[in-house]
Design a protein around this motif. Structure first.
Motif, mmCIF file in Angstrom:
data_model
loop_
_atom_site.group_PDB
_atom_site.id
_atom_site.type_symbol
_atom_site.label_atom_id
_atom_site.label_comp_id
_atom_site.label_asym_id
_atom_site.label_seq_id
_atom_site.Cartn_x
_atom_site.Cartn_y
_atom_site.Cartn_z
ATOM 1 N N ASN A 82 18.570 15.784 -1.284
ATOM 2 C CA ASN A 82 17.313 16.181 -0.632
ATOM 3 C C ASN A 82 17.494 17.244 0.450
ATOM 4 N N ASP B 186 4.422 13.542 2.039
ATOM 5 C CA ASP B 186 4.900 13.161 0.709
ATOM 6 C C ASP B 186 5.510 14.387 0.037
ATOM 7 N N THR C 225 7.503 15.416 -3.861
ATOM 8 C CA THR C 225 8.101 15.086 -5.159
ATOM 9 C C THR C 225 8.801 16.322 -5.701
ATOM 10 N N ASP D 168 10.699 17.491 -9.299
ATOM 11 C CA ASP D 168 11.005 17.186 -10.696
ATOM 12 C C ASP D 168 11.699 18.384 -11.328
ATOM 13 N N ILE E 213 7.730 21.232 -7.488
ATOM 14 C CA ILE E 213 7.684 20.575 -6.186
ATOM 15 C C ILE E 213 6.220 20.434 -5.756
ATOM 16 N N LYS E 214 5.891 19.264 -5.237
ATOM 17 C CA LYS E 214 4.553 19.039 -4.687
ATOM 18 C C LYS E 214 4.702 18.488 -3.282
ATOM 19 N N GLU E 215 4.075 19.163 -2.329
ATOM 20 C CA GLU E 215 4.119 18.746 -0.928
ATOM 21 C C GLU E 215 2.722 18.303 -0.493
#
Length: 357
Positions: free
Chosen positions: A62, A83, A85, A87, A96-98
């Motif tokens: 990370n 949050d 994610t 993938d 990437i989702k922020e």
């Protein structure tokens, strides 16, 4: 010597069996090699590209999350990454989702979707944080004093009508830049119970982005960023290389430093960490790049930290005092929370609230 009898049929069967075993061995080896290539080649190729979920000298994984939160502390006064994610979608490709929320709130205010494809970042949708006071202070040379005073007066009148238990998060800009001790003295003299969430640092003239937009940078004086926790595997090394990057890693000697030295070390360590991890910055030209960060660092080394604005969280009646102070140039409330008082126990600890009118 008697002539030998050759059993040609038996010999042919043996040859056939040997060929079958040989062919089977070739097939097995081919399958194994194919599987090895299938699993190993992508891993080898991935080594040539930035891996946001990968490790670095301080983290087991990370690295993107850790670096992103440092970058956010540097550039986002009022928002927290709540949050994330990641993938992997292919060789050197990641989705990437922020998710972002205001500090001290569970409300989601924006999502940022992006894709990193072989060291290039592409956005699906952007989250544009609002930082009007800090941006405007850098974008314009002068703002009409009459307009500022009118805006402060209107804000003051609106605050007076709020319940005294109201909490506000506000961005303030000063008429004159302050050093860390000067700001601390002013805050203690002006109000009680105000928590400084973020301090905007005056960047040098050469700290501008390619599209000439203002460079808004600052830091949380507590020395710890909010958001998702990340496990640091080499805490001592991290604190030695970047002193007080994370406040709780401070050693005994650092804990005895004066407050100005502690805050300055934290701010410089954030910039140095980003410079050392420029592969994170290199994915996106819109982020502050290494040259800009070096210019900011040089200015701090030469002149110290110059605070031109702050983000505070405090009771609304305490903000009334601040808005009447002549050193304030502009103010902008970014968040408001009301706690209706039904009894003495409803008051937040540590404050004596004025009687409701």
């Amino acid at each position: 010597m008697k002539p030998q009898n050759f059993d040609f049929e038996k010999i042919q069967k043996n040859i056939k069996k040997k060929n079958q075993r040989k062919n089977l061995l070739i097939v097995v080896i081919t399958v194994l090699l194919t599987l090895c290539l299938f699993w190993s080649v992508p891993k080898v190729l991935n080594q040539f590209f930035y891996n946001p979920a990968g490790k670095n000298a301080y983290l087991a994984n990370n690295q993107y999350l850790f670096t992103r939160q440092i970058y956010n502390e540097l550039t986002l006064p009022s928002y927290t990454l709540t949050d994330l994610t990641i993938d992997q979608t292919g060789i050197g490709s990641y989705q990437i989702k922020e998710t972002y929320s205001p500090k001290y709130s569970n409300e989601v205010v924006g999502f940022q979707g992006l894709e990193i494809t072989r060291n290039k970042r592409h956005y699906d949708n952007n989250f544009y944080p609002i930082s009007p006071v800090f941006s405007q202070e850098l974008a314009t040379k002068k703002t009409a004093s009459a307009d500022n005073n009118l805006a402060k007066s209107n804000l003051l009148e609106n605050i007076k009508a709020l319940p005294k238990s109201t909490y506000v998060t506000v961005d303030l800009a000063f008429k004159e830049d302050k050093s860390i001790p000067e700001y601390s003295d002013w805050l203690n003299e002006t109000t009680t119970g105000a928590e400084t969430l973020w301090q905007a640092v005056r960047p040098p003239q050469n700290a501008i982005t390619e599209n000439k937009t203002p460079t808004v940078v600052g830091y949380a004086p507590t020395g710890s960023f909010s958001g998702i926790s990340v496990t640091v595997t080499h805490e001592k090394k991290l604190n030695e290389d970047f002193p007080l990057l994370i406040g709780y890693l401070a050693n005994d000697k650092q804990n005895n430093w004066p407050e100005e030295k502690r805050q300055t070390a934290h701010f410089k360590s954030m910039i140095n960490y980003l410079i050392e991890n420029e592969d994170f910055l290199a994915q996106d030209a819109h982020l502050l790049q290494k040259t800009t960060l070096k210019n900011i660092l040089q200015a701090v080394e030469k002149n110290g930290i110059k605070i031109y604005g702050v983000t505070l969280r405090l009771p609304a009646f305490e903000l009334e005092k601040i808005l009447q102070n002549e050193v304030i140039k502009t103010a902008y409330i970014t968040q408001l929370d009301v706690f209706p008082l039904t009894s003495q126990s409803a008051q937040l600890p540590g404050f004596h609230y004025p009687t409701e009118k």
